[in-house]
Design a protein around this motif. Structure first.
Motif, PDB file in Angstrom:
ATOM      1  N   GLY A 114      48.594  47.323  45.525  1.00 44.89           N
ATOM      2  CA  GLY A 114      47.247  46.953  45.948  1.00 44.89           C
ATOM      3  C   GLY A 114      46.620  45.891  45.074  1.00 44.89           C
ATOM      4  N   ARG A 115      45.319  46.071  44.809  1.00 43.79           N
ATOM      5  CA  ARG A 115      44.534  45.040  44.144  1.00 43.79           C
ATOM      6  C   ARG A 115      44.572  45.164  42.620  1.00 43.79           C
ATOM      7  NH1 ARG A 115      39.744  45.071  44.023  1.00 43.79           N
ATOM      8  NH2 ARG A 115      39.352  47.277  44.402  1.00 43.79           N
ATOM      9  N   THR A 116      44.194  44.085  41.982  1.00 48.55           N
ATOM     10  CA  THR A 116      43.875  44.087  40.553  1.00 48.55           C
ATOM     11  C   THR A 116      42.410  43.698  40.385  1.00 48.55           C
ATOM     12  OG1 THR A 116      44.536  41.775  40.248  1.00 48.55           O
ATOM     13  CG2 THR A 116      46.231  43.474  39.922  1.00 48.55           C
ATOM     14  N   TRP A 117      41.889  43.952  39.201  1.00 47.00           N
ATOM     15  CA  TRP A 117      40.515  43.552  38.871  1.00 47.00           C
ATOM     16  C   TRP A 117      40.511  42.974  37.473  1.00 47.00           C
ATOM     17  CZ3 TRP A 117      37.348  45.822  34.980  1.00 47.00           C
ATOM     18  CH2 TRP A 117      36.038  45.321  34.928  1.00 47.00           C
ATOM     19  N   THR A 118      39.826  41.849  37.291  1.00 42.21           N
ATOM     20  CA  THR A 118      39.747  41.195  35.992  1.00 42.21           C
ATOM     21  C   THR A 118      38.346  41.346  35.425  1.00 42.21           C
ATOM     22  OG1 THR A 118      41.455  39.602  36.600  1.00 42.21           O
ATOM     23  CG2 THR A 118      40.057  39.041  34.732  1.00 42.21           C
ATOM     24  N   SER A 119      38.253  41.874  34.221  1.00 46.81           N
ATOM     25  CA  SER A 119      36.965  42.081  33.566  1.00 46.81           C
ATOM     26  C   SER A 119      36.325  40.751  33.202  1.00 46.81           C
ATOM     27  CB  SER A 119      37.161  42.924  32.299  1.00 46.81           C
ATOM     28  OG  SER A 119      36.010  42.895  31.489  1.00 46.81           O
ATOM     29  N   GLY A 120      35.047  40.629  33.527  1.00 42.60           N
ATOM     30  CA  GLY A 120      34.310  39.439  33.138  1.00 42.60           C
ATOM     31  C   GLY A 120      33.907  39.456  31.674  1.00 42.60           C
ATOM     32  N   VAL A 121      34.068  40.604  31.008  1.00 44.31           N
ATOM     33  CA  VAL A 121      33.703  40.730  29.596  1.00 44.31           C
ATOM     34  C   VAL A 121      34.891  40.420  28.696  1.00 44.31           C
ATOM     35  CG1 VAL A 121      32.830  42.280  27.816  1.00 44.31           C
ATOM     36  CG2 VAL A 121      31.926  42.420  30.145  1.00 44.31           C
ATOM     37  N   SER A 122      36.012  41.129  28.923  1.00 42.84           N
ATOM     38  CA  SER A 122      37.179  40.967  28.052  1.00 42.84           C
ATOM     39  C   SER A 122      38.216  39.992  28.597  1.00 42.84           C
ATOM     40  CB  SER A 122      37.854  42.317  27.819  1.00 42.84           C
ATOM     41  OG  SER A 122      38.490  42.766  29.006  1.00 42.84           O
ATOM     42  N   GLY A 123      38.154  39.719  29.912  1.00 48.66           N
ATOM     43  CA  GLY A 123      39.161  38.873  30.535  1.00 48.66           C
ATOM     44  C   GLY A 123      40.451  39.599  30.846  1.00 48.66           C
ATOM     45  N   LYS A 178      40.344  47.024  21.127  1.00 56.31           N
ATOM     46  CA  LYS A 178      41.192  46.920  22.305  1.00 56.31           C
ATOM     47  C   LYS A 178      40.456  47.503  23.505  1.00 56.31           C
ATOM     48  CE  LYS A 178      45.062  46.093  24.475  1.00 56.31           C
ATOM     49  NZ  LYS A 178      45.420  44.710  24.789  1.00 56.31           N
ATOM     50  N   PRO A 179      40.013  46.676  24.463  1.00 55.35           N
ATOM     51  CA  PRO A 179      39.306  47.208  25.637  1.00 55.35           C
ATOM     52  C   PRO A 179      40.171  48.211  26.401  1.00 55.35           C
ATOM     53  CG  PRO A 179      39.152  44.810  25.533  1.00 55.35           C
ATOM     54  CD  PRO A 179      40.157  45.213  24.510  1.00 55.35           C
ATOM     55  N   THR A 180      39.523  49.217  26.977  1.00 57.28           N
ATOM     56  CA  THR A 180      40.228  50.260  27.718  1.00 57.28           C
ATOM     57  C   THR A 180      39.546  50.483  29.056  1.00 57.28           C
ATOM     58  OG1 THR A 180      40.861  51.354  25.652  1.00 57.28           O
ATOM     59  CG2 THR A 180      41.029  52.650  27.662  1.00 57.28           C
ATOM     60  N   TYR A 181      40.347  50.590  30.091  1.00 58.38           N
ATOM     61  CA  TYR A 181      39.837  50.889  31.418  1.00 58.38           C
ATOM     62  C   TYR A 181      39.847  52.396  31.614  1.00 58.38           C
ATOM     63  CZ  TYR A 181      39.180  50.650  36.483  1.00 58.38           C
ATOM     64  OH  TYR A 181      38.678  50.797  37.752  1.00 58.38           O
ATOM     65  N   GLU A 182      38.669  52.973  31.894  1.00 60.66           N
ATOM     66  CA  GLU A 182      38.522  54.425  32.070  1.00 60.66           C
ATOM     67  C   GLU A 182      37.994  54.666  33.474  1.00 60.66           C
ATOM     68  OE1 GLU A 182      39.532  56.538  29.939  1.00 60.66           O
ATOM     69  OE2 GLU A 182      39.461  55.652  27.935  1.00 60.66           O
ATOM     70  N   GLY A 183      38.903  54.746  34.458  1.00 59.80           N
ATOM     71  CA  GLY A 183      38.495  54.697  35.848  1.00 59.80           C
ATOM     72  C   GLY A 183      38.529  56.019  36.596  1.00 59.80           C
ATOM     73  N   VAL A 184      37.360  56.471  37.092  1.00 54.34           N
ATOM     74  CA  VAL A 184      37.316  57.590  38.026  1.00 54.34           C
ATOM     75  C   VAL A 184      38.038  57.159  39.300  1.00 54.34           C
ATOM     76  CG1 VAL A 184      35.822  59.074  39.406  1.00 54.34           C
ATOM     77  CG2 VAL A 184      35.162  58.454  37.074  1.00 54.34           C
ATOM     78  N   ALA A 185      38.909  58.041  39.816  1.00 56.88           N
ATOM     79  CA  ALA A 185      39.783  57.659  40.925  1.00 56.88           C
ATOM     80  C   ALA A 185      39.976  58.829  41.881  1.00 56.88           C
ATOM     81  CB  ALA A 185      41.134  57.180  40.385  1.00 56.88           C
ATOM     82  N   TRP A 231      42.180  60.121  37.685  1.00 56.88           N
ATOM     83  CA  TRP A 231      41.729  59.275  36.589  1.00 56.88           C
ATOM     84  C   TRP A 231      42.737  58.152  36.419  1.00 56.88           C
ATOM     85  CZ3 TRP A 231      37.188  59.184  34.443  1.00 56.88           C
ATOM     86  CH2 TRP A 231      36.982  58.557  33.210  1.00 56.88           C
ATOM     87  N   ASN A 232      42.251  56.931  36.303  1.00 56.58           N
ATOM     88  CA  ASN A 232      43.106  55.756  36.145  1.00 56.58           C
ATOM     89  C   ASN A 232      42.742  55.094  34.819  1.00 56.58           C
ATOM     90  OD1 ASN A 232      44.545  53.376  36.349  1.00 56.58           O
ATOM     91  ND2 ASN A 232      43.368  52.548  38.065  1.00 56.58           N
ATOM     92  N   GLU A 233      43.562  55.337  33.803  1.00 55.37           N
ATOM     93  CA  GLU A 233      43.276  54.833  32.454  1.00 55.37           C
ATOM     94  C   GLU A 233      44.319  53.796  32.057  1.00 55.37           C
ATOM     95  OE1 GLU A 233      41.873  57.494  29.134  1.00 55.37           O
ATOM     96  OE2 GLU A 233      43.861  57.010  28.381  1.00 55.37           O
ATOM     97  N   GLN A 234      43.849  52.688  31.453  1.00 56.17           N
ATOM     98  CA  GLN A 234      44.752  51.628  31.052  1.00 56.17           C
ATOM     99  C   GLN A 234      44.252  50.970  29.772  1.00 56.17           C
ATOM    100  OE1 GLN A 234      45.703  48.991  34.613  1.00 56.17           O
ATOM    101  NE2 GLN A 234      44.241  50.411  35.544  1.00 56.17           N
ATOM    102  N   SER A 235      45.176  50.775  28.839  1.00 59.13           N
ATOM    103  CA  SER A 235      44.906  49.977  27.647  1.00 59.13           C
ATOM    104  C   SER A 235      46.093  49.033  27.482  1.00 59.13           C
ATOM    105  CB  SER A 235      44.749  50.869  26.406  1.00 59.13           C
ATOM    106  OG  SER A 235      44.442  50.089  25.267  1.00 59.13           O
ATOM    107  N   VAL A 236      45.956  47.855  28.055  1.00 55.26           N
ATOM    108  CA  VAL A 236      47.081  46.911  28.124  1.00 55.26           C
ATOM    109  C   VAL A 236      46.753  45.563  27.494  1.00 55.26           C
ATOM    110  CG1 VAL A 236      48.074  47.999  30.166  1.00 55.26           C
ATOM    111  CG2 VAL A 236      46.360  46.209  30.451  1.00 55.26           C
TER     112      VAL A 236
END
Length: 236
Positions: A165-174, A208-215, A231-236
């Protein structure tokens, strides 16, 4: 936070106030949480991802071992107040507690994690770690799943994750994050899709920015249709 000494997994009280950085809105939490059923012991052992080489030295074990358990069936009720508007809430909460060794500032760990509370009573924690690179869209890769039935029986099994599916790019961290993962668990004839309920769920406050996503989760488990919260968590 407070909890009874006799059983701190029952009747936990959480009261907190924070100010949303973007809007300036005051958010107040007043919640009671009680675990229903056994705790979720990650990897089946709760230590070092199932490795047998545990450090048992009382002085050094926290520097060398990684410990991880969760309370995945917390019956939660109370209120959330947004800028003076009180909202009564109830539901099922998942609480992680991971501590001990987990990378360093010089060599940080990269990871993706998908937690699921399914409507058949099964809870799943699926993850993969990376020393370099990150998950590639539509490319299947190895991962590992801890699977717990409602009675507490727990399994550590091989799994596979595929960003779809889709990706999303943070406007804060890039940083670019995957909004959806397909998780396949052959040992349980399971194929599940975890999808973030909204895009912007990044915590950019750390080095290190981390994505903490309710899913949400949908798919099949042991050949039967299931749905659940996730929960969709990512630290990449």
């Amino acid at each position: 936070m407070d909890a009874p000494w006799a059983d701190p997994s029952k009747n936990m009280l959480v009261k907190a106030a924070l100010v949303d950085e973007t809007t300036g809105i005051l958010v107040d939490f007043d919640l009671k949480l009680s675990q229903n059923g056994p705790p979720f012991i990650v990897w089946g052992t709760g230590v070092n991802g199932g490795s047998s080489s545990f450090d048992t030295n009382a002085a050094t074990h926290l520097k060398n071992n990684n410990y991880y358990y969760s309370l995945t069936r917390l019956q939660t009720s109370g209120s959330v107040t947004l800028n003076g508007e009180k909202l009564d809430v109830s539901g099922v909460t998942w609480m992680d507690h991971e501590y001990g060794a987990f990378g360093t500032a010089i060599n940080p760990v990269k990871w993706v994690l998908q937690d699921m509370q399914l409507d058949n009573g099964v809870c799943i924690s699926n993850y993969a770690t990376y020393t370099s690179g990150a998950p590639v869209l539509n490319q299947k890769a190895k991962s590992e799943a801890t699977v717990q039935r409602a009675d507490g029986t727990t399994y550590l099994v091989e799994s596979f994750l595929t960003p779809t599916g889709r990706t999303w790019t943070s406007g804060v961290s890039g940083t670019t994050y995957n909004m959806q993962f397909q998780i396949d668990i052959p040992a349980f004839n399971a194929s599940l899709v975890v999808t973030s309920l909204m895009d912007s769920q990044e915590f950019p406050v750390l080095t290190k920015p981390t994505y903490e996503g309710v899913a949400g989760a949908t798919g099949t488990f042991e050949g039967k249709k299931v749905t659940g919260t996730a929960w969709n968590e990512q630290s990449v």
